[in-house]
Design an enzyme around this catalytic site. Structure first.
Site, mmCIF file in Angstrom:
data_model
loop_
_atom_site.group_PDB
_atom_site.id
_atom_site.type_symbol
_atom_site.label_atom_id
_atom_site.label_comp_id
_atom_site.label_asym_id
_atom_site.label_seq_id
_atom_site.Cartn_x
_atom_site.Cartn_y
_atom_site.Cartn_z
ATOM 1 N N ASP A 1 -16.838 106.694 23.703
ATOM 2 C CA ASP A 1 -18.700 106.339 24.482
ATOM 3 C C ASP A 1 -18.792 105.664 24.975
ATOM 4 O O ASP A 1 -17.932 104.579 24.531
ATOM 5 C CB ASP A 1 -18.944 107.623 23.123
ATOM 6 C CG ASP A 1 -20.905 107.970 23.566
ATOM 7 O OD1 ASP A 1 -21.171 108.036 24.571
ATOM 8 O OD2 ASP A 1 -21.261 108.907 23.222
HETATM 9 C C1 BGC Z 1 -23.698 109.694 25.567
HETATM 10 C C2 BGC Z 1 -22.486 111.262 25.982
HETATM 11 C C3 BGC Z 1 -22.576 110.904 27.387
HETATM 12 C C4 BGC Z 1 -22.110 109.751 28.022
HETATM 13 C C5 BGC Z 1 -21.758 109.545 29.455
HETATM 14 C C6 BGC Z 1 -23.722 108.732 26.386
HETATM 15 O O1 BGC Z 1 -24.539 107.454 25.795
HETATM 16 O O2 BGC Z 1 -24.257 109.624 24.052
HETATM 17 O O3 BGC Z 1 -23.445 111.687 25.741
HETATM 18 O O4 BGC Z 1 -21.715 111.732 27.214
HETATM 19 O O5 BGC Z 1 -23.173 108.827 27.340
HETATM 20 O O6 BGC Z 1 -23.201 109.997 29.823
#
Ligand code: BGC
Length: 712
Positions: free
Chosen positions: A268
């Site tokens: 993530d």
């Molecule tokens: C979120 C994810 C997301 C990623 C990319 C993160 O902060 O937890 O769910 O896919 O950002 O935008």
């Protein structure tokens, strides 16, 4: 059309081969030609702000980036992909990621809303449509579906998932993977147990047993893997002290060895770097080593792999084989992109699908005295509240390229459906989080002049989603007072709620005759809501999550264990002294404008063996005066196990549409192997004994029968 990797030998090579064959020899020979820096470059994933920055383009040219996200529009994706495929030494195309969560340009209901439809076919369709629109804008990889089970409505990300049930969650996970992957790669996220964040506080620790992780939080991921999901995203949280983005048990032992997942794992956003504040790594190098060796292939936004790991690999502190496996998984994902056949989106069809999705997602929570549906020809209808004529918030969290101007508001939906003789009196009353009651007088006046007052209240779109946990779950601002002030006029009130999580609606549940749960329905919000309010559509949504009566009841979910002292009249039982133990509205619950009756529950056998499938039949009858759709639900309870089993577990459901007076025999199949659980030895098995079966309209009602599982 979507961007395809073109003009490169590699891309042509990849595109011409089946994915499996592409992986074997050709990717190996590509790997053999890569420098260590180029290998680590493939593991590097960076966010752009709409288009790649000059610095990012330079990294791409040097082979130090494997993928970009948040680059939108084919001009932008093609521009930087051209650099990758013509100017970088190995000419490897890029992955282009984006959070296409519930639509790209055409915004559908948020996933939690759509889960209320209990309709995997719908979820597959909206994911397919979103994938087509995204692919046409150059995206080849979405960070969806979010398949985290959530028991805590304080957690804002509950909006992005399918609610509290692993069975429903698994069906929807698989459906969404199938839908997206017609055109773009999907990502099941966030692996794992992110939805178990303590106290509903985002990013918080999850301290839950391995049994619960396996039985509650894993099933939707396993379903996504079985449906062929290309990638998984590792979560931010730790489980019992081991962060998911550096957790070899999760990403290697379970995912790759037990489940046989051959796809790629992406971290993530900076979750590799966050191993430092988590307290399991002292430096960026250590964090990178921990994550990569745990099986996290792509490093989103930390730049740790590409910037720090080469010396560790050269010093044999990280085996080259670990790097190579990760790179191969990234290359295989790219080979899969080359195999996709995106279909051009059809705007008219997609808009119609958005309408269907919005209609099916609405849950009728209360309808005393048949206040709904409303008469379109009433002389005057008051439409009140901060969400009544609001174009932004019905888009919900994560609305990517969705535009407020595409949204039909409830006020508009009502106005276009009533005859010219019906006066529609609109008053905003207050803003969503206002502290001022200055607008109440207009709202009260409108209600006084009307036959019915429709109040559209709830949350802002960004009060749920990431980093949007709440400690109280009532209506924000002065909306509760607004509701009470309007109700005090004596004009009958219909409350329409828009929200990304279960709210606590105690006063309304006691005093307001009709409550419609809208969630965030997307662009067709106002049309679908008006159709339901006027009875053009008979609501059929069912709650995919329990609605508490008080924050103090949380976590609250239907498939809990019984305890040694189940709640009862006796004082010394498991309950509260100040609030009932039951939810206000249970999982699976939702009303219709007609009524349904269940009769003749029958099981095909009273005793079954472990390989058998039981046929469960029940007659469902429409006993009211309108056509309607019932969601017949099948629950099971394993009476006695080596480990205590939930009081009920959903094991099947069926949507049935019946005309007034019509009845149908509904057959649901229950495979005995699906009754398996993790016993004392932590191995999945079906234990012999008595199982109770419930078939009915929700998780607390229904007809009951029983059968035995016996081993020969
Ligand atoms: C979120 C994810 C997301 C990623 C990319 C993160 O902060 O937890 O769910 O896919 O950002 O935008």
């Amino acid at each position: 059309m979507m961007l395809r990797p073109r003009h490169t030998l590699i891309a042509v090579l990849l595109a011409s081969l089946p994915v499996a064959a592409a992986s074997a020899q050709n990717l190996d020979s590509l790997l053999a030609r890569m420098t260590l820096e180029e290998k680590l470059g493939q593991l590097n994933l960076l966010s752009a702000g709409g288009k790649a920055s000059p610095q990012q383009v330079d990294l791409v040219r040097r082979g130090l980036v494997g993928g970009l996200f948040n680059v939108i529009g084919t001009e932008n994706t093609q521009a930087v992909d051209r650099v990758a495929t013509t100017e970088s030494r190995l000419r490897i195309p890029l992955l282009f990621g984006l959070d296409v969560i519930h639509g790209f340009r055409t915004i559908f209901p948020i996933p939690l809303a759509e889960a209320s439809a209990f309709d995997p076919d719908l979820a597959e369709g909206t994911a397919r449509a979103a994938g087509r629109e995204a692919a046409a804008a150059g995206i080849n990889w979405t960070y969806a579906p979010m398949v985290d089970i959530a028991h805590d409505p304080r957690w804002g990300r509950i909006a992005e998932g399918s609610g509290e049930d692993p069975y429903l969650g698994s069906l929807l996970a698989a459906a969404r993977v199938r839908g997206f992957q017609e055109s773009i790669l999907a990502t099941a996220k966030h692996f794992a147990a992110y939805g178990a964040a303590e106290a509903g506080r985002d990013y918080n620790t999850a301290d839950i047993s391995q049994r619960t992780v396996r039985e509650v939080y894993f099933p939707p991921f396993k379903a996504a893997v079985d449906a062929g999901v290309a990638t998984l995203m590792s979560a931010f949280n730790d489980i019992g002290g081991v962060p998911a983005s550096g957790n070899a048990w999760l990403t290697d032992t379970v995912l790759r060895r037990e489940w046989g997942f051959r796809g790629m794992v992406v971290s993530d956003w900076t979750s590799v770097a966050e191993l430092i504040p988590h307290g399991i790594a002292a430096s960026r190098e250590e964090a990178g080593q921990r994550a990569l060796t745990a099986g996290v292939d792509m490093d989103m936004q930390s730049s740790i792999y590409v910037e720090t790991l080469a010396p560790l690999v050269r010093a044999n502190r990280i085996p080259m084989a670990v790097v190579d496996s990760a790179v191969l998984r990234v290359l295989r994902a790219k080979a899969r992109v080359a195999q996709l056949h995106p279909v051009a989106p059809n705007a008219v069809e997609i808009r119609a699908l958005a309408r269907r999705a919005a209609r099916e997602s609405i849950v009728l929570l209360k309808n005393d005295g048949g206040l709904l549906p409303l008469d379109k020809a009433a002389p005057a209808i008051a439409v009140i509240g901060p969400l009544a004529d609001n174009r932004l918030d019905p888009l919900g969290p994560w609305h990517t390229e969705g535009k407020p101007e595409d949204v039909v508001t409830v006020l508009q939906g009502i106005k276009t459906r009533v005859p010219a003789t019906t006066q529609v009196l609109y008053a905003q009353g207050a803003g969503i989080e206002d502290t001022s009651t200055a607008g109440f007088a207009d709202a009260v006046a409108a209600a006084r002049h009307a036959k019915v007052a429709i109040l559209v209240l709830g949350e802002r779109h960004d009060m749920s989603g990431e980093a949007a946990s709440r400690s109280s779950l009532g209506l924000p601002g002065v909306q509760q007072q607004l509701l009470e002030a309007v109700a005090a006029t004596g004009t009958p009130v219909v409350l329409v709620v828009m929200n990304g999580r279960p709210l606590i609606l105690e006063w309304a549940a006691e005093h307001v005759p009709a409550i419609v749960e809208d969630w965030f329905l997307g662009v067709e919000s106002g049309n679908a809501t008006a159709e339901v309010l006027f009875g053009d559509v008979n609501p059929s949504g069912r709650l995919p999550v329990s609605f508490p009566r008080a924050v103090g009841q949380i976590p609250l979910y239907y498939n809990h264990r019984n305890t040694g002292r189940p709640p009862a009249a006796d004082k010394f039982t498991s309950k509260y002294i100040d609030v009932p133990v039951t939810p206000r509205y249970p999982f699976g619950y939702g009303l219709s404008y007609t009524t349904f009756a269940y009769r003749d529950l029958k099981l095909s056998a009273a005793r079954v063996g472990p390989a058998d499938t039981l046929k469960v039949t029940v007659t469902v009858a429409n006993t009211g005066t309108r056509e309607g759709t019932e969601v017949a639900q099948l629950y099971v309870r394993d009476e006695v196990g080596s480990v205590a089993r939930p009081v009920r577990e959903l094991k099947g459901f069926r949507r049935v549409t019946l005309k007034p007076g019509e009845q149908r025999v509904v057959e649901l199949r229950l495979a005995v192997r699906d009754l398996a659980f993790y016993g004392l030895d932590m191995k999945p098995a079906v234990e012999p004994g008595t199982f109770r079966v419930f078939v009915g309209p929700n998780s607390v009602e229904g007809l009951e029968a029983a059968f035995e599982v016996a081993y020969p």
